[in-house]
Design an enzyme around this catalytic site. Structure first.
Site, PDB file in Angstrom:
ATOM      1  N   HIS A 118     -58.080  31.988  42.360  1.00  0.00           N
ATOM      2  CA  HIS A 118     -56.694  32.232  42.772  1.00  0.00           C
ATOM      3  C   HIS A 118     -56.238  31.179  43.791  1.00  0.00           C
ATOM      4  CE1 HIS A 118     -53.232  34.933  43.897  1.00  0.00           C
ATOM      5  NE2 HIS A 118     -53.350  34.251  45.023  1.00  0.00           N
ATOM      6  N   GLU A 119     -57.012  31.038  44.858  1.00  0.00           N
ATOM      7  CA  GLU A 119     -56.607  30.094  45.912  1.00  0.00           C
ATOM      8  C   GLU A 119     -56.602  28.658  45.383  1.00  0.00           C
ATOM      9  OE1 GLU A 119     -55.167  31.295  48.334  1.00  0.00           O
ATOM     10  OE2 GLU A 119     -55.914  33.345  48.181  1.00  0.00           O
ATOM     11  N   HIS A 129     -53.299  27.800  43.813  1.00  0.00           N
ATOM     12  CA  HIS A 129     -52.305  27.366  44.804  1.00  0.00           C
ATOM     13  C   HIS A 129     -52.544  25.900  45.180  1.00  0.00           C
ATOM     14  CE1 HIS A 129     -50.234  31.048  45.659  1.00  0.00           C
ATOM     15  NE2 HIS A 129     -51.294  31.686  46.112  1.00  0.00           N
ATOM     16  N   GLU A 137     -46.706  32.281  43.382  1.00  0.00           N
ATOM     17  CA  GLU A 137     -47.999  32.862  42.978  1.00  0.00           C
ATOM     18  C   GLU A 137     -48.325  32.590  41.506  1.00  0.00           C
ATOM     19  OE1 GLU A 137     -50.230  34.311  44.971  1.00  0.00           O
ATOM     20  OE2 GLU A 137     -48.978  34.352  46.766  1.00  0.00           O
ATOM     21  N   HIS A 181     -49.130  41.141  55.728  1.00  0.00           N
ATOM     22  CA  HIS A 181     -48.288  40.400  54.784  1.00  0.00           C
ATOM     23  C   HIS A 181     -46.802  40.463  55.148  1.00  0.00           C
ATOM     24  CE1 HIS A 181     -51.707  40.115  52.017  1.00  0.00           C
ATOM     25  NE2 HIS A 181     -50.986  39.274  51.302  1.00  0.00           N
ATOM     26  N   PHE A 193     -45.431  41.988  58.071  1.00  0.00           N
ATOM     27  CA  PHE A 193     -45.044  41.968  59.487  1.00  0.00           C
ATOM     28  C   PHE A 193     -45.554  40.726  60.220  1.00  0.00           C
ATOM     29  CE2 PHE A 193     -44.928  46.615  58.515  1.00  0.00           C
ATOM     30  CZ  PHE A 193     -43.558  46.740  58.623  1.00  0.00           C
ATOM     31  N   ALA A 194     -46.480  39.989  59.593  1.00  0.00           N
ATOM     32  CA  ALA A 194     -46.981  38.781  60.260  1.00  0.00           C
ATOM     33  C   ALA A 194     -47.146  37.626  59.277  1.00  0.00           C
ATOM     34  CB  ALA A 194     -48.314  39.084  60.937  1.00  0.00           C
ATOM     35  N   GLY A 226     -45.453  35.811  55.370  1.00  0.00           N
ATOM     36  CA  GLY A 226     -44.133  35.453  54.849  1.00  0.00           C
ATOM     37  C   GLY A 226     -43.588  36.404  53.804  1.00  0.00           C
ATOM     38  N   TYR A 227     -44.212  37.597  53.667  1.00  0.00           N
ATOM     39  CA  TYR A 227     -43.865  38.448  52.522  1.00  0.00           C
ATOM     40  C   TYR A 227     -42.846  39.541  52.806  1.00  0.00           C
ATOM     41  CZ  TYR A 227     -47.400  36.343  49.543  1.00  0.00           C
ATOM     42  OH  TYR A 227     -48.115  35.460  48.770  1.00  0.00           O
TER      43      TYR A 227
END
Length: 705
Positions: free
Chosen positions: A487-488, A491, A517, A619, A621-622, A624-625
């Site tokens: 997955h990574e 990116h 994604e 994700h 609250f801290a 970019g989601y």
């Protein structure tokens, strides 16, 4: 003291301010952050003054000097934030916290610059607009939109209020993630009686003993203990899936869902404050809610995102209900006392037992087949087949922040370097944040090239948190960890294989968040591709391949509990949207009430009343989601559909796979943010995306009678 202070103030020798090809990760320390960032900001302030004085609506007089300013800050601030994520210390934290407001202030000044905004508007309205390349048009349009979202059009007092909100949001999100990290570290349970951890696999016992050693129990061994249980992911998952001790599972589960929700690490007030400020920010910008602000720069709209989530929810619900029924009857057949009353801490445990009995697959027994080095070899081989690139170790070429970090060079078919990346694979709970991520170190850019040489080459970070080597064993991975690496790497490929020379839209820059994604989830599909899997699954001691019947079972197990796993993601995505569209801070409902309400539609077994999972939801609250968690599902539709292009030509047809891979590289990976993702997708696939492939891969398509 005075002498050492003067050394620290010596700007000339500050590693953050040196001219470098690869960041000096090995020598940057907390003491360099304050003087380094302040000197940098001072320099960039004067560059910005100069730009605003001399700006003209042209590429050389507007975009190039702007890119230089933005890039320099992105790279240097990126080094500092990266170290905070992988090598956290109290000193570094304090230094970052102190200069952060100054960094945000400068970002806002750039984002709200009227002269820059007006120059972009002038380019858009000029007669030359039609002749601009697509990428340049995207840059202009994005810059104008971003400026408006940054408050460029606000009047003085409103702008001041907007800037205060932005500063406070930055501070709160940092504090939120620090609380999560500290609360995760805080939970420790020492176990001395082996009966209490029965069922835990050898690798997990090794890890728990290793943790105990690091906490001062120097004689701890995997065999005899003592064992230290923590909330770090490899340990947490092992306990939830394998510990026969139900009380231990319950204790760890409860600790995990109440992380950072009490005492001086309580994130509850921070969540309320963040939501309140986001709402205020939206109102200032004339939007109805924060979700609309978030969607202004995405492919989806609030309605479209909600529509997709509901479509997937209704396709997943009956399957998820059946999943629970299957667990009840299976646990009953095994004589489990809790069978009629399964709770949250029983689900993973019994799912794992049912999966073992149904497919005769045990995640732990698979580990010896997935050693890190073999997995990476197979991944690189796949990248060569699909995209025609070679990946070679380049350790020693660039400084690293930990001895376990690897460095690689990516070469094209002619043997020329086109990109580099760092890979930091192992969990280090005392200093490294949880999860896995890819980030840019520098992006490809014509403007940032050295004195007329070809464009600067992109460099990426790939960071995971898997089980480290233990004793004489290499790092042996679970299948899930294998998927995470793929997955990574997806990116990283989009960042590294870009052919876009305009730095502001190269690689992953400028790509709508809900499309970003696509390549990462696309790469995960190859973990189930026979040839790919067989090339990486070799027993680390004997070298023998994964038995064919085990591969077939893995394939069959792919859709195991797909309904439940889909609903889990849909709960996160739905509660995120709900909090950013309809929630009223300080109203009659708390954020936890909202989560409970949403969960009644997205969880077959509703969460415990005391569930505070939101307090650890980095994700939104801290990260970019915020109002963007739906992106995982949105991009999953795109990635499954993109992979189905390979299925259509036949996964065994090497020639056709190479051709399709080439097309994928030239569109999805090459074009960066220089073209709208919906157009890029159509260019690759020849049509609009459809959710059918995703539902088919997950076994959730209604089967015709």
């Amino acid at each position: 003291m005075a002498s050492s202070a003067s050394v620290d103030d010596n700007i000339e020798s500050n590693p953050l301010l040196q001219d470098f090809d690869f960041p000096p990760f090995d020598v940057v320390e907390a003491k360099h952050v304050r003087p380094g960032i302040r000197a940098l900001l001072k320099k960039l302030e004067s560059d910005l003054d100069e730009l605003e004085k001399t700006v003209e609506p042209s590429w050389p007089k507007l975009v190039e000097p702007l890119e230089k300013i933005v890039d320099r800050l992105t790279v240097v601030w990126g080094i500092v934030n990266h170290l905070k994520a992988v090598k956290d210390t109290a000193e570094l934290r304090a230094a970052v916290e102190e200069v952060q407001p100054e960094e945000v202030k400068f970002q806002l000044r750039v984002g709200q610059s009227k002269p820059i905004y007006n120059a972009f508007k002038a380019i858009q309205e000029s007669p030359d607009w039609k002749s601009l390349s697509e990428a340049r048009k995207r840059i202009v349009e994005t810059q104008i939109k971003e400026a408006v979202l940054n408050g460029v059009s606000l009047e003085d007092d409103k702008r001041e209020q907007f800037n205060k909100i932005e500063q406070e949001l930055e501070r709160l999100s940092h504090k939120f993630s620090e609380n999560v990290l500290d609360a995760t570290k805080k939970f420790e349970k020492l176990i001395t009686d082996k009966k209490e951890i029965e069922g835990l696999p050898a690798t997990s016992l090794g890890l728990a003993a290793q943790t105990a050693v690091s906490k001062g129990h120097e004689n701890a061994t995997a065999e005899n203990g003592p064992w230290m249980i923590t909330l770090d992911a490899p340990c947490l998952f092992a306990v939830m899936q394998h510990a026969r001790n139900r009380a231990l599972r319950e204790e760890v589960y409860r600790a995990n869902i109440t992380r950072a929700s009490s005492g001086d690490l309580d994130n509850t007030p921070i969540i309320n404050q963040i939501l309140k400020l986001r709402m205020e920010k939206a109102r200032l910008l004339n939007y109805n809610n924060y979700a609309e602000v978030s969607m202004a720069t995405k492919m989806a709209t609030v309605d479209k995102a909600e529509e997709l989530l509901e479509k997937l929810r209704s396709a997943s619900w009956n399957a998820a209900v059946q999943d629970i029924e299957d667990l009840k009857s299976y646990s009953k057949s095994q004589g489990a006392l809790e069978a009629d009353n399964l709770s949250h801490w029983d689900i993973n445990f019994w799912s794992e037992r049912l999966r073992e009995s149904k497919y005769n697959i045990n995640e732990e027994e698979l580990r010896p087949y997935f050693s890190l080095s073999k997995v990476m070899d197979g991944l690189f081989k796949l990248a060569k087949t699909l995209f025609g690139i070679d990946i070679e170790p380049a350790d020693g070429l660039a400084p690293v922040w930990n001895k376990d970090v690897r460095f690689y060079c990516v070469k094209d078919s002619s043997g020329s370097p086109i990109a580099y990346f760092y890979f930091d694979p192992y969990s280090r709970p005392s200093e490294k944040r949880e999860g896995a991520w890819m980030d840019e170190v520098v992006s490809r850019s014509r403007v940032m090239s050295r004195n007329g040489t070809p464009p600067r080459l992109p460099i990426a970070h790939m960071v995971c948190n898997q089980t480290p080597p233990f004793g004489d064993k290499p790092s042996l991975m679970t299948f899930h960890e294998v998927e995470t690496v793929f997955h990574e790497f997806g990116h990283a490929l989009q960042h590294m294989l870009t052919k876009q020379d305009e730095g502001l839209v190269a690689g992953i820059r400028g790509i709508e968040w809900d499309a970003v994604e696509l390549p990462s989830q696309f790469m995960e599909n190859w973990c189930y591709h026979r040839d790919t899997l067989m090339s990486i699954a070799k027993h680390y001691e004997t070298g023998e391949s994964l038995p064919e019947e085990v591969y077939l079972k893995l394939l069959a197990a792919r859709t195991f509990r797909a309904g439940s796993l889909s609903l889990r993601q849909l709960r996160f995505a739905s509660v995120d949207l709900e909090l950013h569209t309809k929630y009223i801070p300080d109203g009659s409902e708390s954020v936890f009430d909202v989560d409970q309400r949403v969960s009644r539609k997205t969880q077959v077994i509703p969460p415990l009343p005391e569930d505070r999972f939101l307090c650890g939801f980095n994700h939104i609250f801290a990260g970019g989601y915020a109002a963007g968690y739906y992106s995982y599902k949105w991009a999953e539709v795109l990635s499954a559909d993109a992979f189905s292009a390979f299925e259509d030509v036949g996964l065994d047809n090497t020639k056709a796979v190479k051709e399709t891979g080439h097309k994928f590289r030239e569109t999805i990976l090459a074009l960066g943010g220089g073209k709208a993702p919906s157009e890029v997708f159509v260019e690759f696939r020849g049509r609009e995306p459809s959710p059918e492939a995703l539902l088919r891969h997950n076994g959730l398509l209604p089967v015709a009678a």
